[in-house]
Design an enzyme around this catalytic site. Structure first.
Site, PDB file in Angstrom:
ATOM      1  N   ASP A  10     -23.810 -11.083  -5.423  1.00  0.00           N
ATOM      2  CA  ASP A  10     -23.062 -10.386  -4.003  1.00  0.00           C
ATOM      3  C   ASP A  10     -24.256 -10.363  -3.012  1.00  0.00           C
ATOM      4  O   ASP A  10     -25.236  -9.590  -3.277  1.00  0.00           O
ATOM      5  CB  ASP A  10     -22.459  -9.165  -4.420  1.00  0.00           C
ATOM      6  N   ASN A  24     -20.582 -17.973  12.586  1.00  0.00           N
ATOM      7  CA  ASN A  24     -19.784 -18.695  13.408  1.00  0.00           C
ATOM      8  C   ASN A  24     -20.546 -18.614  15.081  1.00  0.00           C
ATOM      9  O   ASN A  24     -21.211 -17.673  15.185  1.00  0.00           O
ATOM     10  CB  ASN A  24     -18.470 -18.807  13.402  1.00  0.00           C
ATOM     11  N   GLY A  32     -15.277 -15.906   4.051  1.00  0.00           N
ATOM     12  CA  GLY A  32     -16.417 -16.115   2.917  1.00  0.00           C
ATOM     13  C   GLY A  32     -17.613 -15.017   2.983  1.00  0.00           C
ATOM     14  O   GLY A  32     -17.212 -13.930   3.250  1.00  0.00           O
ATOM     15  N   VAL A  33     -18.796 -15.431   3.005  1.00  0.00           N
ATOM     16  CA  VAL A  33     -19.899 -14.654   2.892  1.00  0.00           C
ATOM     17  C   VAL A  33     -20.222 -14.009   4.120  1.00  0.00           C
ATOM     18  O   VAL A  33     -20.336 -12.711   4.168  1.00  0.00           O
ATOM     19  CB  VAL A  33     -21.248 -15.719   2.548  1.00  0.00           C
ATOM     20  N   ASP A  34     -19.852 -14.923   5.318  1.00  0.00           N
ATOM     21  CA  ASP A  34     -20.054 -14.167   6.552  1.00  0.00           C
ATOM     22  C   ASP A  34     -19.086 -12.792   6.884  1.00  0.00           C
ATOM     23  O   ASP A  34     -19.361 -11.609   7.262  1.00  0.00           O
ATOM     24  CB  ASP A  34     -19.711 -14.891   7.785  1.00  0.00           C
ATOM     25  N   THR A 119     -21.764 -23.982   3.106  1.00  0.00           N
ATOM     26  CA  THR A 119     -21.271 -24.591   2.040  1.00  0.00           C
ATOM     27  C   THR A 119     -19.633 -24.173   1.720  1.00  0.00           C
ATOM     28  O   THR A 119     -18.925 -24.719   0.624  1.00  0.00           O
ATOM     29  CB  THR A 119     -22.027 -24.600   0.552  1.00  0.00           C
ATOM     30  N   GLY A 120     -19.269 -23.069   2.679  1.00  0.00           N
ATOM     31  CA  GLY A 120     -18.037 -22.869   2.394  1.00  0.00           C
ATOM     32  C   GLY A 120     -16.940 -23.382   3.321  1.00  0.00           C
ATOM     33  O   GLY A 120     -17.001 -24.484   3.243  1.00  0.00           O
TER      34      GLY A 120
END
Length: 254
Positions: A10, A24, A32-34, A119-120
């Site tokens: 994580d 973005n 996702g990660v963001d 990559t997401g």
């Protein structure tokens, strides 16, 4: 030269100076990660990001980390949306890593953690993205500790493979294996690598117009592949220095 480490886990739990988020253009948070980073940091992260938005793909900006302490800053890097690989996606993704590292240096960070940018939901192929990430961090050894944080085993494996992949260049004239060229007065470990025959010395004069050679073969042929070689050459030089010092090139894996 610092260390590069691949971590499966994580990213919001990494105890580093800077965490990079795959943002973005609005910097308001996403999936996702963001989204995970924004949730962990709290609403202040989106509020700070909104004051800097919009940010174009390939660029990066920094804000405070808010609820992610002891992390000091979050760098918002806007990755490319994958189309087909023929629309400059590779160059934009590489720029995300380069801009983030340079910004981290400006912020005097000692450590930084990256996700696998784009990559997401942006759809960048994992193996291709991993090669770009590894090339960027291997060629810019200016932060003491770099972590590439994978959110799943597939990404972890791809990053591990990419970090281990040597930089290999073959002479287009005679076909022999080449070594990287270094310009300027060699000092320290670079001079030792030159003495060991792992790098070649190009002298002090460079034109800076993109035609300066990056490689030399045993037959003393010299050439460049243009912009493609900018980071490949630097990564090869750092690999040669690490071999000269007798270490494992300065990175580790899980």
């Amino acid at each position: 030269m610092g260390t590069i480490e691949v971590v499966l886990g994580d990213i919001t739990r990494q105890r580093v100076d800077i965490i990079v988020t795959a943002a973005n253009e609005s910097l308001l948070g996403g999936g996702g990660v963001d989204g995970a980073i924004h949730r962990a940091a709290g609403p202040g992260l989106a509020e700070a990001g909104a004051r800097l938005a919009p940010v174009e793909p390939g660029k990066a900006v920094a804000t405070p980390a808010f609820g992610l302490a002891p992390v000091k800053h979050v760098i918002h890097a806007v990755g490319p949306v994958w189309e087909d690989g023929a629309h400059g996606e590779d160059e934009v993704l590489l720029s995300c890593y380069v801009e983030s590292i340079l910004l981290a240096e400006d912020l005097r960070a000692d450590s930084i953690a990256f996700p696998a940018i784009a990559t997401g939901v942006h759809g960048f192929p994992v193996d291709r993205a991993a090669r770009i990430a590894a090339l960027a961090v291997r060629s810019m050894r200016i932060i003491d500790e770099v972590r590439l944080v994978a959110f799943d085993q597939e990404t972890c494996d791809a990053l591990t493979r990419s970090l281990a992949e040597p930089i290999v260049e073959w002479c287009p004239t005679c076909g022999e294996k080449a070594i990287p060229l270094v310009f300027g007065r060699p000092v320290g470990e670079v001079a030792e690598a030159a003495d060991a025959g792992l790098v070649a010395l190009g002298g002090c004069f460079v034109t800076g117009d993109g035609t300066d050679p990056d490689w030399q073969c045993p037959q003393l042929h010299r050439w460049t592949n243009g912009e493609r070689d900018e980071h490949r050459n630097q990564a090869a030089v750092f690999d040669a220095v690490a071999v000269t010092l007798g270490n494992d090139r300065g990175w580790s894996v899980p």
